[in-house]
Every structure is written in C-alpha cells, then in structure tokens.
Design an enzyme around this catalytic site. Structure first.
Site, PDB file in Angstrom:
ATOM      1  N   LYS A  53      -8.924  17.312  16.045  1.00  0.00           N
ATOM      2  CA  LYS A  53     -10.104  17.063  16.903  1.00  0.00           C
ATOM      3  C   LYS A  53      -9.651  16.775  18.342  1.00  0.00           C
ATOM      4  O   LYS A  53     -10.225  17.293  19.300  1.00  0.00           O
ATOM      5  CB  LYS A  53     -10.932  15.897  16.342  1.00  0.00           C
ATOM      6  CG  LYS A  53     -11.664  16.270  15.050  1.00  0.00           C
ATOM      7  CD  LYS A  53     -12.273  15.072  14.320  1.00  0.00           C
ATOM      8  CE  LYS A  53     -12.829  15.526  12.970  1.00  0.00           C
ATOM      9  NZ  LYS A  53     -13.394  14.431  12.169  1.00  0.00           N
ATOM     10  N   GLN A  97     -13.326   8.036  11.706  1.00  0.00           N
ATOM     11  CA  GLN A  97     -12.891   8.959  10.656  1.00  0.00           C
ATOM     12  C   GLN A  97     -12.993   8.291   9.282  1.00  0.00           C
ATOM     13  O   GLN A  97     -12.588   7.143   9.099  1.00  0.00           O
ATOM     14  CB  GLN A  97     -11.446   9.412  10.924  1.00  0.00           C
ATOM     15  CG  GLN A  97     -10.945  10.503   9.994  1.00  0.00           C
ATOM     16  CD  GLN A  97     -11.646  11.846  10.192  1.00  0.00           C
ATOM     17  OE1 GLN A  97     -12.189  12.140  11.253  1.00  0.00           O
ATOM     18  NE2 GLN A  97     -11.637  12.671   9.160  1.00  0.00           N
ATOM     19  N   ASP A 120     -21.049  12.766  15.028  1.00  0.00           N
ATOM     20  CA  ASP A 120     -20.837  13.205  13.643  1.00  0.00           C
ATOM     21  C   ASP A 120     -22.175  13.517  12.951  1.00  0.00           C
ATOM     22  O   ASP A 120     -22.203  14.194  11.931  1.00  0.00           O
ATOM     23  CB  ASP A 120     -20.150  12.091  12.829  1.00  0.00           C
ATOM     24  CG  ASP A 120     -18.691  12.382  12.521  1.00  0.00           C
ATOM     25  OD1 ASP A 120     -18.308  13.568  12.508  1.00  0.00           O
ATOM     26  OD2 ASP A 120     -17.946  11.419  12.266  1.00  0.00           O
TER      27      ASP A 120
HETATM   28  N1  GUN Z   1     -13.905  12.678   6.911  1.00  0.00           N
HETATM   29  C1  GUN Z   1     -14.014  13.925   6.412  1.00  0.00           C
HETATM   30  N2  GUN Z   1     -14.819  14.676   7.191  1.00  0.00           N
HETATM   31  C2  GUN Z   1     -15.235  13.875   8.203  1.00  0.00           C
HETATM   32  C3  GUN Z   1     -16.065  14.092   9.338  1.00  0.00           C
HETATM   33  O1  GUN Z   1     -16.626  15.171   9.571  1.00  0.00           O
HETATM   34  N3  GUN Z   1     -16.225  13.017  10.160  1.00  0.00           N
HETATM   35  C4  GUN Z   1     -15.655  11.810   9.910  1.00  0.00           C
HETATM   36  N4  GUN Z   1     -15.892  10.813  10.749  1.00  0.00           N
HETATM   37  N5  GUN Z   1     -14.864  11.591   8.862  1.00  0.00           N
HETATM   38  C5  GUN Z   1     -14.660  12.617   8.017  1.00  0.00           C
END
Ligand code: GUN
Length: 295
Positions: A53, A97, A120
């Site tokens: 990211k 995350q 998100d």
């Molecule tokens: N863990 C797995 N996929 C995601 C996501 O899209 N966002 C976040 N914050 N955690 C994750």
C-alpha cells in the site's frame, strides 16, 4: 477460449489515472493526497500488504505515512492514535491493518475511525451508506471487483451471482453491490456461507461466481457452469519449498480445471489482489478532493 481478467494490468491503468489526478491537484496548488497505515505487530502477510500500500502511494505520487506499533500496544493507546489521526488536517485517510492482536477489539477500533477518513470503507456509516446507495467509501476489495467487471464490460444484469463467503470485508458488501440497481449490478444474488446446504448445486447455477472463502483450490472446475464468469478472491499462502519466499499464493478456485469452462476468470495472483490497493487509493483521492461528506 476464456478471457483472463487481468487485475494487475487494470490496476496499472488505474495507477496512471491516479497519477494524472495528482498532477491535476498539484497544478492547482493543492497538496498530494495523504494516506496513513497503522500496522500492529509483525504478521508476515500484513507487513507485505501494508508495504504494498505504501509503495503504491509512492508510485502514484501520494504522500504516505506508516505507523508501526508493537503487538503489546493497548486498546486505549490504539484508540488514542485513531483519535489523533482523525484530527490530523494533513491526512485524507487512514487504515488500521487487520487482523489485530486478540486483546484488541477490532470493532471498537473500526467504529472510532472518522467515517470521512475511513478509506477502507469498513465503518458502519460507510457500510450503511452503501446499502442506501448514498455516496460514501466502498470497501476496497468489493469495489475492485465491481471495477474489474465494469472495465471488462461483463454483463451482470439479470444474472445469477453466487458469492461464497459472508465476511464483512468482502462477501456481505458484494452481495449488496451485485444486487443493487446499477451497472454492474442487477444480479439475483445467492450468498453462501459455512451453514449453506447443497453448496455444489448453488455453484452449478452461478452465471457469475465470486469465491471469497479462503480455502485454497476448494471450487472444482467440474462444478463451474459452462460460460460462467469466475472471480477468485482467495489469496492463501501455501508452503512451497521451491520458491525463495517459501510459499505460493493460492485462490479458492482450481484454476486449471475451471478456466476452460469459463467465459472469463481472474487469476491468483494478479486478479483481484492488485485492484484492492487501487481502490483504496481512489478512496483516498476522493477524500482529498472532498467528493464525499462535502467537507
Ligand atoms: N486485512 C486484510 N485485508 C484488509 C484490508 O483491506 N484493510 C485492512 N485494514 N486490513 C485488511
């Protein structure tokens, strides 16, 4: 012959569109969009996702901030961090995350995030706005799947869409997006889960099959309807001693046997995965442009 739905190439295209949007902002004297990611602990997969990211931000010219916390961080410390990120005027959006350590309640953290910065799209306000077809941030993986269907001109209207898995992040929001009156959309949706009976029969009726179970190779090719569109959301790390990383990524669908029966299918890796990051960046750009929440 089936169409390979190339998420990697589509994500690269979206990244060049995002770079142009950043240039647009800069030419107007505006700062680049700014995303922060909070990573708790040292889970290997989470570290990879967060690194990707941050790298994607750099590639398109966004500002990014990585905030690392040890897995001993307390829930109240994390809530304080969220509160300070909510207040930070130089920040357009942030993510925490998942998964979080067991002593931290993820719902409590999620609900503490300002919906206007919830890029998100996991906050109850954003999920509710999605249900009501109001502007808001869509969760990135479902939004990425919708974007792939749109860009590949896949007809969804009136089709039977079968979704495997009812997670809050993927299956449940997708069931709403695929059923709503929109393009892509207008499907008759069946949402299958761990208590579903006659799962194979449901899969056999799918014109559009979206697998988000996290069970590598679960869907056998012979269950797939001839001409179906298959979207494989699974990305499970399976040990593979022949690779330098020691693992390979496997989808929920047995690609070799399924692909010849499909009209279109996503590979793993290189299908849905790269799109998730692209949509997270779109949400962050939208926040910077204040296209949602009007602020
Ligand atoms: N863990 C797995 N996929 C995601 C996501 O899209 N966002 C976040 N914050 N955690 C994750």
């Amino acid at each position: 012959m089936y169409t390979l739905i190339d998420g990697k190439a589509t994500a690269a295209q979206i990244h060049s569109e995002l770079s142009m949007e950043v240039q647009n902002r800069l030419s107007k004297g505006l700062r680049p969009p700014h995303l922060a990611a909070v990573l708790v602990g040292h889970d290997g997969a989470s570290q990879t996702y967060v690194n990707n990211k941050i790298l994607a931000c750099e590639r398109v010219g966004f500002q990014s901030t990585l905030i690392r916390k040890e897995s001993t961080v307390t829930e109240s410390e994390l809530l304080e961090l969220v509160a300070s990120l909510n207040q930070d005027k130089d920040l357009d959006g942030f993510i925490v995350q998942l998964p979080l350590p067991d002593h931290i309640n993820p719902e409590k953290i999620n609900e503490a995030i300002d919906p206007a910065k919830d890029v998100d799209g996991f906050h109850a306000i954003n999920l509710g706005r999605m249900l009501l077809n109001l502007p808001g941030y869509l969760p990135a993986t479902p939004a990425g799947i919708i974007e792939l269907l749109r860009r590949y001109n896949i007809e969804t209207e009136g089709k039977n869409c079968v979704i495997l898995g009812r997670s809050h992040i993927v299956g449940s929001p997708l069931s709403v997006l695929m059923a709503r009156s929109a393009r892509p959309g207008n499907c008759t949706v069946t949402l299958c889960h761990s208590k579903t009976q006659h799962l194979k029969e449901h899969i056999q009726r799918a014109d559009i099959l979206i697998a988000a179970l996290g069970k590598p190779g679960f869907v056998q090719g012979e269950w797939v309807k001839e001409g179906a569109v298959v979207i494989d959301v699974g990305t499970t790390r399976v040990p593979d001693a022949s690779r330098p990383s020691g693992y390979k990524l496997m989808g929920d669908v047995d690609f070799e046997t399924a692909a010849p029966r499909c009209s279109a299918i996503t590979p793993v890796p290189g299908g849905v995965g790269p799109m998730t990051i692209s949509m997270l960046l779109w949400n962050t750009l939208d926040s910077a442009n204040k296209r949602h929440y009007g602020g």
